[in-house]
Design a protein around this motif. Structure first.
Motif, PDB file in Angstrom:
ATOM      1  N   HIS A  46       0.836  -1.194   0.000  1.00  0.00           N
ATOM      2  CA  HIS A  46       0.000   0.000   0.000  1.00  0.00           C
ATOM      3  C   HIS A  46       0.872   1.246   0.000  1.00  0.00           C
ATOM      4  N   VAL A  64      -1.781  -6.881   4.135  1.00  0.00           N
ATOM      5  CA  VAL A  64      -1.005  -5.683   4.419  1.00  0.00           C
ATOM      6  C   VAL A  64       0.441  -6.089   4.646  1.00  0.00           C
ATOM      7  N   ILE A 112       3.643  -0.587   4.319  1.00  0.00           N
ATOM      8  CA  ILE A 112       2.915   0.598   3.886  1.00  0.00           C
ATOM      9  C   ILE A 112       3.936   1.705   3.663  1.00  0.00           C
TER      10      ILE A 112
END
Length: 364
Positions: free
Chosen positions: A314, A335, A338
Motif C-alpha cells: 500500500h 497488508v 505501507i
C-alpha cells in the motif's frame, strides 16, 4: 515546512514549523519516502514506551539538501537512507560492541522526532548512500532489511544448513532472502497461504501452512520436516512472528545443539518447558535493531529489487497518514509494508510525469 505529529492516541495533527538549519556534523535530508512497521502502529495507538506528542517515522530515505562540515565523502544531492538508532558508546553493552542494545539507546521516530516531516536534520554519520540503481522508495526499507540481517547473523548460519523461519511478514521474508543468499536451505511457516506464496519468491525451498486452531506441525508436515532435516530437525530457527506459541514450536522443533533467534516482539507471555532447552543444549538468542547493517540491507535490496517491491502492498500520500494507520490496525486485507510518499517524492513523480508528456524531440 509541514510536519505530522502524533499528539494523542490515534490522533495526528499537521503543523507548520520552521525548517532546520545546517549544523556542524549534521545533514539536512529532504525526506522522500517513509515505510511503516508494527512499532509505528503501537506508537500511534499510544501503546509503546515513548511519550506523546512525537513525530513518527524511523524507516526512511531522502536526498541530502545541505551538510554542516565534512561528511565522509557525502555531498548535497546524494540519495541516502538513514540509520535511526543512536547510542552512547560508554555503557557496558556499547563497550562489548553491542551498541544495538545500548543502555541509553535512542531512535529517531520512536523516542525523538522522526521523518514524517519535509526536512530533517540528522547526524551525518547516520547516512548511507543508496546504491546506484536502487529506487529511493525501496531504500526506505534499508532499516527493516538490516534488522532481518542482524537476526540471521545472530544465528551464525553456514551454507548447506537447513533453517526454519517462523513468520512470513516483512522481517521473516527478508531473513529468508538473506539466508538463501548465504546458501542456507529455508523452510518457511506462516498462517497465511498468500504469505507463503511470497516466501517462495524470496527463496524458501519449502513452505508449511500453520493452522492456528491445530497443533503444528501436523503428521504430513512433521514427516516432511524429518525428510528435509534427516530426522534431526532444523539446526537454525528464526522466530519472526512474535506469537508466543511460535517460540514454543521453535524450541520443540529445533535440532539438538541448534540455535533459535527470537526477533519477533510481543508483550505476551510464552510457556516454555524447563527441560527442552538444557536437554537439547540449545542456543536461544534475542535480536534487536542491527549493528550498523543498513548499508548491507541496502545492498540486499539492490540485489533483489523485485522481491523488495513485492513487500510494499500500500502507498499513501503524506496527507493521508490517518488512513494508513487505520489500515494497519484493521487488517481488513493483505497488508505488507505501507509506504508514505512525502511531498518531495510526490513532486518528483509529478515532474517525471510532466517530462514523459513532452513530445519526443521537443527538448532538443
Amino acid at each position: 515546512m509541514l510536519t505530522a505529529r502524533t499528539v494523542a492516541k490515534e490522533t495526528i495533527r499537521y503543523e507548520e514549523v520552521a525548517e532546520p538549519v545546517p549544523e556542524p556534523g549534521r545533514a539536512l535530508v529532504r525526506v522522500h519516502n517513509v515505510t511503516l512497521c508494527g512499532t509505528d502502529l503501537h506508537i500511534w495507538e499510544d501503546d509503546y514506551p515513548t511519550d506523546l506528542p512525537i513525530v513518527q517515522g524511523h524507516e526512511f530515505s531522502g536526498v541530502i539538501e545541505a551538510i554542516g562540515g565534512n561528511a565522509a565523502g557525502l555531498r548535497a544531492g546524494d540519495r541516502v537512507a538513514v540509520s535511526p538508532v543512536s547510542y552512547c558508546g560508554t555503557c557496558r553493552p556499547c563497550q562489548l560492541g553491542r551498541h544495538n542494545v545500548c543502555h541509553n539507546i535512542g531512535c529517531i521516530g520512536c523516542y525523538s522526532d522522526g521523518a514524517l516531516v519535509e526536512l530533517l536534520s540528522v547526524p551525518a554519520d547516520k547516512l548511507s548512500r543508496v546504491p546506484e540503481g536502487l529506487a529511493l522508495d525501496l531504500a526506505a526499507m534499508g532499516e527493516p532489511a538490516s534488522i532481518a540481517m542482524q537476526a540471521v547473523n545472530r544465528g551464525r548460519p553456514s551454507a548447506g544448513e537447513t533453517a526454519l523461519v517462523l513468520g512470513s511478514g516483512p522481517i521473516g521474508l527478508l531473513a529468508t532472502l538473506y539466508l538463501t543468499d548465504l546458501g542456507v536451505t529455508v523452510i518457511s511457516a506462516d498462517t497465511e497461504a498468500e504469505r507463503l506464496e511470497l516466501a517462495r519468491t524470496f527463496g524458501a525451498a519449502e513452505t508449511l501452512l500453520v493452522d492456528p486452531a491445530a497443533s503444528f506441525p501436523d503428521a504430513v508436515q512433521a514427516a516432511r520436516l524429518d525428510e528435509l532435516t534427516d530426522g534431526y530437525g532444523p539446526i537454525l530457527v528464526i522466530e519472526a512472528s512474535g506469537v508466543p506459541s511460535s517460540l514454543e514450536n521453535a524450541i520443540r522443533l529445533v535440532a539438538s545443539a541448534g540455535r533459535i533467534v527470537q526477533v519477533g516482539i510481543s508483550a505476551r507471555v510464552a510457556t516454555l518447558s524447563m527441560k527442552a532447552i538444557p536437554f537439547k543444549e540449545l542456543d536461544l538468542m534475542g535480536s534487536r535493531n542491527s549493528l550498523d547493517l543498513i548499508p548491507d540491507g541496502l545492498a540486499l535490496l539492490a540485489r533483489h529489487q523485485d522481491q523488495a517491491r513485492s513487500l510494499v502492498t500500500h502507498r499513501f500520500g503524506f496527507e493521508n497518514l490517518q488512513q494508513a494507520y487505520e489500515l494497519m490496525r484493521n487488517r481488513t486485507g493483505k497488508v505488507g509494508k505501507i509506504l508514505i510518499e512525502m511531498p518531495a517524492a510526490q513532486a518528483a513523480a509529478r515532474g517525471a510525469s510532466a517530462r514523459e508528456a513532452i513530445p519526443a524531440g521537443a527538448l532538443a
